[in-house]
Scaffold this motif. Structure first.
Motif, PDB file in Angstrom:
ATOM      1  N   ILE A  53      -2.530 -14.005  -8.774  1.00  0.00           N
ATOM      2  CA  ILE A  53      -2.265 -13.842  -7.341  1.00  0.00           C
ATOM      3  C   ILE A  53      -1.804 -12.405  -7.086  1.00  0.00           C
ATOM      4  CG2 ILE A  53      -0.885 -14.624  -5.383  1.00  0.00           C
ATOM      5  CD1 ILE A  53      -0.537 -17.303  -6.871  1.00  0.00           C
ATOM      6  N   PRO A  54      -2.485 -11.662  -6.224  1.00  0.00           N
ATOM      7  CA  PRO A  54      -2.085 -10.263  -5.979  1.00  0.00           C
ATOM      8  C   PRO A  54      -0.698 -10.187  -5.350  1.00  0.00           C
ATOM      9  CG  PRO A  54      -4.295 -10.712  -5.134  1.00  0.00           C
ATOM     10  CD  PRO A  54      -3.680 -12.032  -5.455  1.00  0.00           C
ATOM     11  N   LEU A 100      -5.474 -10.415   4.302  1.00  0.00           N
ATOM     12  CA  LEU A 100      -5.637  -9.002   3.939  1.00  0.00           C
ATOM     13  C   LEU A 100      -6.798  -8.773   2.973  1.00  0.00           C
ATOM     14  CD1 LEU A 100      -1.858  -8.173   3.575  1.00  0.00           C
ATOM     15  CD2 LEU A 100      -3.431  -6.932   5.076  1.00  0.00           C
ATOM     16  N   GLY A 101      -7.416  -9.850   2.509  1.00  0.00           N
ATOM     17  CA  GLY A 101      -8.555  -9.721   1.586  1.00  0.00           C
ATOM     18  C   GLY A 101      -8.164  -9.315   0.179  1.00  0.00           C
ATOM     19  N   HIS A 144       0.134  -2.586   2.085  1.00  0.00           N
ATOM     20  CA  HIS A 144      -0.481  -3.694   2.814  1.00  0.00           C
ATOM     21  C   HIS A 144       0.296  -4.094   4.061  1.00  0.00           C
ATOM     22  CE1 HIS A 144      -1.504  -4.764  -1.585  1.00  0.00           C
ATOM     23  NE2 HIS A 144      -2.555  -4.156  -1.066  1.00  0.00           N
ATOM     24  N   VAL A 145       1.620  -4.025   3.978  1.00  0.00           N
ATOM     25  CA  VAL A 145       2.487  -4.527   5.036  1.00  0.00           C
ATOM     26  C   VAL A 145       3.376  -3.395   5.529  1.00  0.00           C
ATOM     27  CG1 VAL A 145       4.294  -6.184   5.650  1.00  0.00           C
ATOM     28  CG2 VAL A 145       2.487  -6.837   4.035  1.00  0.00           C
ATOM     29  N   ALA A 146       3.421  -3.217   6.848  1.00  0.00           N
ATOM     30  CA  ALA A 146       4.235  -2.165   7.459  1.00  0.00           C
ATOM     31  C   ALA A 146       5.434  -2.793   8.161  1.00  0.00           C
ATOM     32  CB  ALA A 146       3.395  -1.370   8.468  1.00  0.00           C
ATOM     33  N   ARG A 155      -8.918 -12.293   9.612  1.00  0.00           N
ATOM     34  CA  ARG A 155      -8.850 -11.251   8.581  1.00  0.00           C
ATOM     35  C   ARG A 155      -8.274  -9.961   9.154  1.00  0.00           C
ATOM     36  NH1 ARG A 155     -11.590 -12.407   3.831  1.00  0.00           N
ATOM     37  NH2 ARG A 155     -11.861 -14.684   3.723  1.00  0.00           N
ATOM     38  N   ILE A 156      -7.530  -9.253   8.338  1.00  0.00           N
ATOM     39  CA  ILE A 156      -7.009  -7.930   8.673  1.00  0.00           C
ATOM     40  C   ILE A 156      -7.839  -6.915   7.903  1.00  0.00           C
ATOM     41  CG2 ILE A 156      -5.005  -6.392   8.561  1.00  0.00           C
ATOM     42  CD1 ILE A 156      -3.234  -8.908   8.739  1.00  0.00           C
TER      43      ILE A 156
END
Length: 778
Positions: free
Chosen positions: A111-112, A366-367, A163-165, A210-211
């Motif tokens: 899992i990323p 986020l793919g 990935h997350v801001a 999807r982002i």
């Protein structure tokens, strides 16, 4: 053998989450809701490159995976990461991919990990493009421009493997003594809501499952009411009632949720006796059940550890937060013990499954399962120019004699003051170290842009803080010998390297703040300019030379009456690296001043609070000074004159049913308000026409003085007239009723238009109920 369903990119996210959850052990689940490690502890920079630390490998092994890693590329005094030890733009993607590869290839399910980064006004990393602070953004009154800038900032973050801001957006300036005032869009919920929408759209794109790979998931900070702490004291108590919470502090959050925000961060403060991270009423009742939010709720740094004082021990604290609706921890010692909480029966595993599912859903959106690695991406083009445009549009002309600006024909300009020649003092808090040569100070901007033959002299005049007056004579001499003096005063959030921080990263300032007058941990009891700056202001204005005061600041300082002393006063809320050039453009007239105040500027600290939208009790002020602000919310002048006609409604009355039909079914609005605006001067203007609503009679709660409900920009050539129209619908008139819901109530309203909250003209509107009454009856 076929790949498991969770590996199928064509499958719905919900199905993939369900399949993956069914395969996970309790330990793996707990790992997915933890963000235990500081990202800068995951790597070491060596002469030959970057290598992963043993501490990072151990953390991944402990839970056979990692939910999220915070601040891999963060650089600032708190992290201790410098230009010599941190990750530059050229290496960001490579280091991020090295981290991701270890997690994916050395865990059972692969899992990323989510890479979470601070993006307060640009990515807080070495070589990240800085934008003006949020208060400057609010002063532009231009959400569309901000949306463009945020899109490029998010693209920069993704190009480096983030990935997350994490972005401050939800706090409002209710007490400018608060050091984090600069992180707010302003004091008004409507204005903050429009910028929060723009932030989410810019960073994430249109709402979708999807982002995109060039967009970032947004976590909005802080939910909720953190800007309302007593006395402007950081992380202190709040005394919010449910009405104030809904009317003021939840509007921006609701706008962000409706725009599709991927997450929110629970604030430190408590509401009704419970810290936000433990408030089921807030996180589940309002956020999820009322608003339908399906994203991630992240705790603030070590916030869950604070719950031990209420819950009794870390395991019970973890259960309390999870039950309330917190999904993802931040560095605390509680969430890693969630398995114990389940074993002790303090919380059901189904609650953990729900939280894990939301974290996994974000990774799928986020793919990351299809494309966990960033690889090489082209450099993002254009963020510097958008930063400069935001800075230009934020410069606000507060006062002007009508003749001194723009500067033209003056052959000798004295530039004075402690903020005249300092790029760091233009940047704001939460800022990474800047490379040499990045940015232009105001002095440098004027020297670069002034017409040939202009002589520009400079003296600091005084320190930013303190009482030393030894440099005054030089500044006075330069001013006396000039045609005009540009006096650059204000504040600074530039941190000294020796700043002390709490374990959660909160700056702790005791005694001498090392030159800082704003920023986290720098709460002020007194908002007047420091003594040395006041002495410099008095000395320069006493020379008789025309004086232009420029305030580079992160909060509104209480200003004395400068009528007859200063020819002009401008505010430049920390405008970023190229803010000096932006202010110079406005001073020289190559750009018109277009900023409008997102906050009210007080006369003195003693009159606080001074926000424009307080409850309408008719208070006339203290005996020794008026209740009004020195400069009101929405105020801002231009280099021309603009006249407003009286507002006109398509009709003076409507029924509740009309508003309900529009609110539910859409279609034509029941009413339109129009106002004629004319440029009566000799320069072009971009005018910000503002719409306010006052509840005059009726309703089930006491009204506010007035409330912003719309704004429009119009560009007018000299002599040109434009008609500006506003839709008057349910969203315009709705207020929080006794039910706690926003709805239109029967009564009498004043629909107001004008150039600021203190310069409006009104037209009446009556809203009848089904019985034809304009106010509630028995």
């Amino acid at each position: 053998m076929a790949d498991p369903l969770y590996r199928d990119p064509a499958a719905p996210v919900t199905a993939r989450v369900r399949d993956l959850l069914a395969r996970m052990t309790l330990t793996e689940k707990v790992g997915q809701v933890n963000q235990q490690m500081y990202g800068w502890h995951a790597y070491e920079r060596t002469p030959s490159g970057y290598r992963l630390t043993e501490a990072f490998r151990t953390e991944v092994a402990a839970f056979d995976g990692m939910g999220a890693l915070y601040g891999l590329q963060r650089a600032d005094p708190w992290s201790g990461v410098t230009a010599e030890t941190g990750i530059g733009a050229a290496d960001g993607a490579h280091v991020s991919d090295t981290v991701q590869r270890h997690v994916v290839e050395n865990t059972r399910l692969g899992i990323p990990v989510l890479m979470v980064e601070e993006m307060p006004h640009g990515h807080q990393a070495l070589d990240g493009t800085l934008l003006p602070v949020n208060l400057a953004v609010g002063a532009t009154w231009n959400p569309e421009l901000y949306e463009e800038a945020v899109a490029l900032a998010a693209a920069e973050l993704r190009a480096r493997g983030g990935h997350v801001a994490l972005v401050s957006a939800l706090d409002l300036v209710r007490d400018p003594r608060w050091g984090r005032t600069e992180e707010c869009f302003g004091e008004d919920p409507y204005l903050a809501a429009r910028f929060t929408e723009a932030l989410v759209r810019g960073a994430q794109g249109p709402p979708a499952e999807r982002i995109a790979p060039d967009r970032a998931a947004v976590v909005l900070k802080h939910f909720a009411g953190q800007g309302a702490t007593v006395g402007g004291r950081n992380s202190a108590a709040t005394e919010l009632g449910i009405r104030e919470l809904h009317e003021i502090h939840l509007e921006a959050a609701l706008a962000g949720v409706r725009a599709g925000a991927a997450g929110v961060m629970a604030a430190y403060n408590e509401f009704d006796g419970l810290p936000c991270a433990a408030s089921r009423e807030l996180l589940t009742g309002i956020l999820r059940e009322e608003w339908g939010f399906a994203g991630v709720v992240m705790a603030d740094g070590l916030a869950l550890d604070r719950l031990v004082r209420l819950a009794g021990d870390p395991v019970a604290a973890a259960a309390t937060a999870l039950s309330a609706g917190t999904d993802l921890s931040l560095w605390d010692a509680c969430f890693p013990r969630l398995a114990e909480a389940i074993d002790r029966g303090l919380v059901e595993e189904s609650a953990l499954d729900a939280a894990v599912g939301r974290v996994l859903a974000l990774k799928f959106r986020l793919g990351l399962f299809e494309q966990p690695y960033t690889g090489e991406r082209p450099r993002v083009a254009g963020p510097r120019e958008l930063s400069r445009r935001l800075a230009r549009e934020s410069v606000t002309l507060l006062a002007h004699d009508g003749a001194t600006l723009p500067l033209s024909g003056q052959s000798r300009v004295a530039v004075l003051g402690p903020n005249a020649d300092s790029v760091p003092q233009q940047l704001g808090d939460y800022t990474a170290p800047q490379r040499p040569g990045v940015g232009l100070s105001l002095l440098a901007g004027l020297r670069a842009a002034a017409p040939a033959g202009t002589e520009i002299t400079y003296a600091r005049g005084c320190d930013l803080v303190g009482t030393d007056r030894s440099a005054l004579p030089e500044a006075v001499a330069l001013a006396a010998d000039a045609d005009v003096a540009v006096l650059v005063l204000g504040g600074s959030s530039a941190r000294a390297a020796e700043t002390h921080f709490d374990a959660n990263g909160a700056a702790q300032i005791t005694g001498d703040p090392g030159g800082m007058t704003c920023g986290e941990g720098v709460d002020l009891a007194e908002l007047a300019l420091p003594e040395g700056q006041t002495a410099l202001l008095d000395a320069i204005t006493a020379t008789g030379v025309p004086v232009v005061v420029v305030l580079v600041q992160g909060r509104p300082h209480a200003l004395p009456d400068l009528t007859g002393r200063a020819a002009a006063v401008l505010s430049a809320w920390y405008p970023g690296p190229w803010g000096g050039q932006a202010v110079a453009d406005v001073l020289l007239g190559t750009s018109e001043p277009t900023g409008r105040l997102p906050v009210s500027v007080p006369r003195t600290t003693a009159q606080l609070p001074v926000f424009y939208n307080g409850k309408d009790h008719g208070y006339r002020g203290y005996v020794d000074q008026p209740a009004t602000a020195r400069h009101p919310f929405g105020h801002g002048l231009s280099y021309t004159s603009v006249e407003y006609g009286a507002p006109r409604l398509t009709r003076p009355a409507a029924t509740l049913a009309e508003f309900a039909e529009v609110d539910e079914a859409g279609g034509a609005p029941p009413l339109v308000c129009s106002v004629e605006v004319r440029n009566t001067g000799d320069r072009p203007v971009r005018e910000t026409v503002q719409l306010y609503v006052r509840r005059v009679l009726g309703g089930t709660s006491w009204p506010r003085v007035r409330e912003l409900r719309g704004f429009r920009h119009t560009r007018l050539a000299p002599g040109e007239t434009a008609e500006i129209s506003f839709t008057i619908d349910a969203r315009t008139l709705a207020s929080v009723s006794r039910s706690g819901k926003r709805e239109v109530e029967a009564g009498e309203y004043a629909i107001e238009t004008g150039p600021s909250s203190a310069r409006t003209q009104a037209t009446p509107l009556t809203v009848h109920d089904e019985r034809g009454a304009a106010s509630p009856g028995p």
